[in-house]
Design a protein around this motif. Structure first.
Motif, PDB file in Angstrom:
ATOM      1  N   MET A 154      21.852 -22.731 -28.169  1.00  0.00           N
ATOM      2  CA  MET A 154      23.257 -22.957 -28.502  1.00  0.00           C
ATOM      3  C   MET A 154      23.714 -24.368 -28.147  1.00  0.00           C
ATOM      4  O   MET A 154      24.568 -24.946 -28.836  1.00  0.00           O
ATOM      5  CB  MET A 154      24.137 -21.921 -27.804  1.00  0.00           C
ATOM      6  N   GLU A 157      22.467 -26.311 -31.002  1.00  0.00           N
ATOM      7  CA  GLU A 157      23.297 -26.022 -32.176  1.00  0.00           C
ATOM      8  C   GLU A 157      24.615 -26.790 -32.123  1.00  0.00           C
ATOM      9  O   GLU A 157      25.078 -27.328 -33.133  1.00  0.00           O
ATOM     10  CB  GLU A 157      23.575 -24.523 -32.266  1.00  0.00           C
ATOM     11  N   SER A 160      23.888 -30.354 -32.900  1.00  0.00           N
ATOM     12  CA  SER A 160      23.497 -30.530 -34.305  1.00  0.00           C
ATOM     13  C   SER A 160      24.681 -30.439 -35.256  1.00  0.00           C
ATOM     14  O   SER A 160      24.635 -30.986 -36.365  1.00  0.00           O
ATOM     15  CB  SER A 160      22.446 -29.481 -34.685  1.00  0.00           C
ATOM     16  N   LYS A 161      25.731 -29.758 -34.855  1.00  0.00           N
ATOM     17  CA  LYS A 161      26.936 -29.673 -35.680  1.00  0.00           C
ATOM     18  C   LYS A 161      27.514 -31.057 -35.956  1.00  0.00           C
ATOM     19  O   LYS A 161      28.113 -31.298 -37.020  1.00  0.00           O
ATOM     20  CB  LYS A 161      27.979 -28.798 -34.983  1.00  0.00           C
ATOM     21  N   TYR A 205      13.496 -20.474 -31.263  1.00  0.00           N
ATOM     22  CA  TYR A 205      14.456 -21.382 -31.902  1.00  0.00           C
ATOM     23  C   TYR A 205      13.786 -22.703 -32.277  1.00  0.00           C
ATOM     24  O   TYR A 205      13.942 -23.204 -33.407  1.00  0.00           O
ATOM     25  CB  TYR A 205      15.644 -21.640 -30.969  1.00  0.00           C
ATOM     26  N   LYS A 209      13.326 -24.264 -36.034  1.00  0.00           N
ATOM     27  CA  LYS A 209      13.963 -25.536 -36.388  1.00  0.00           C
ATOM     28  C   LYS A 209      12.966 -26.694 -36.428  1.00  0.00           C
ATOM     29  O   LYS A 209      13.361 -27.850 -36.651  1.00  0.00           O
ATOM     30  CB  LYS A 209      15.071 -25.864 -35.385  1.00  0.00           C
TER      31      LYS A 209
END
Length: 307
Positions: A154, A157, A160-161, A205, A209
């Protein structure tokens, strides 16, 4: 040495990375010999951090390799920032990241890093700032690829947003005796300690990815409590490792690294030895492919359970 692509990039890297955290334990001549031995055997990926020796390790490396443009072409350099023991904080602010990279480049006597990682998660991280810092470093040509260290899915994530750049690597503690990211996947839905998911399935994960896991402390048990090889605390593990080492006519050091390389996640262990003979033993793991039975038998001999 065998190579892999680092993350989703086109950068070909050796499967064993040379960690330079302890290079300040060597004198100038010994450091020169160690680096030369590494390069002669295909180990041209060197892992640094501004934390190591408070920057001294990067300076020693640059002097020992006699850094110039011709030398630089044959090196893959990675460094990290974010841990600030001087003020007792972690720091992923834009200002600190950019300034840290500038200082890293000065110490390494180079114009760019092949890979730059964020060291340890910063609880006060503002991902927009990190994204701005990465854009500045990429557009100026000072960093070519970006990654993280010790981050869960997370956290990646969230980064990466906002990032334009892919996360190509994540440095995580992993060894035969520190297998929580593997064990929790084996013990799904079981009522035992091994089933506890402490990292948000970071192994799966990273595989999903295409983020290269760089295991750190591949010979340590606990958190820098000592090495497990030859340690009387792990008699069954050492007995089994020695048996497998005898079969392949290699050292127990080689087998410990080969165990990590056998995993299909295509990991890149970061070794911390400054001993040339041990370095060569680690490099030799690139040529050893353990069987499924050997991998599991070593896993179980470390006290890990199968449900």
């Amino acid at each position: 040495m065998r190579t892999i692509k680092l993350g989703t990039s086109e950068l070909e890297v050796p499967v064993v990375a040379v960690g330079c955290m302890r290079i300040n334990s060597l004198d100038q001549k010994a450091a020169e010999r160690f680096i030369q031995t590494s390069l002669e055997n295909g180990a041209n990926f060197f892992d640094h951090a501004d934390l190591y020796g408070a920057g001294e390790c990067e300076e020693i490396f640059a002097d020992a390799v006699q850094m110039n443009d011709d030398v630089r072409e044959n090196l893959i350099l990675q460094s990290k920032c974010g841990i600030r023991p001087d003020v007792g904080t972690f720091d992923f602010s834009k200002e600190h990241i950019v300034q840290s990279v500038e200082k890293i480049l000065q110490r390494l006597k180079t114009d760019y890093l092949d890979v730059f990682l964020l060291h340890r998660p910063d609880a006060l991280m503002e991902p927009e700032e990190v994204a701005e810092a990465f854009d500045i470093l990429e557009s100026s040509g000072k960093v070519r690829h970006f990654g993280v260290s010790n981050q869960n899915p997370m956290q990646m994530e969230l980064l990466s947003k906002y990032l334009k750049q892919p996360i190509v690597a994540n440095q995580l503690q992993l060894s035969i005796t520190n297998t929580t990211m593997i064990s929790s996947g084996i013990n799904v839905n079981m009522e035992n300690e091994a089933a506890v998911n402490r990292d948000g399935s970071v192994l799966d994960y990273c595989r999903l990815k295409d983020i290269t896991i760089q295991p750190w402390s591949p010979f340590q048990y606990g958190f820098f409590e000592g090495v497990f090889l030859g340690n009387e605390k792990f008699p069954e593990l050492n007995k089994r490792i020695d048996e497998v080492a005898a079969k392949y006519e290699v050292s127990n050091t080689t087998i410990a690294i080969a165990w990590l390389l056998r995993h299909p996640a295509n990991m890149q262990p970061v070794i911390g030895t400054m001993n040339e003979s041990r370095l060569l033993e680690c490099i030799k793991a690139s040529d050893v492919h353990l069987t499924r039975e050997e991998w599991y038998s070593i896993y179980r001999s470390a006290g890990n359970i199968l449900p």
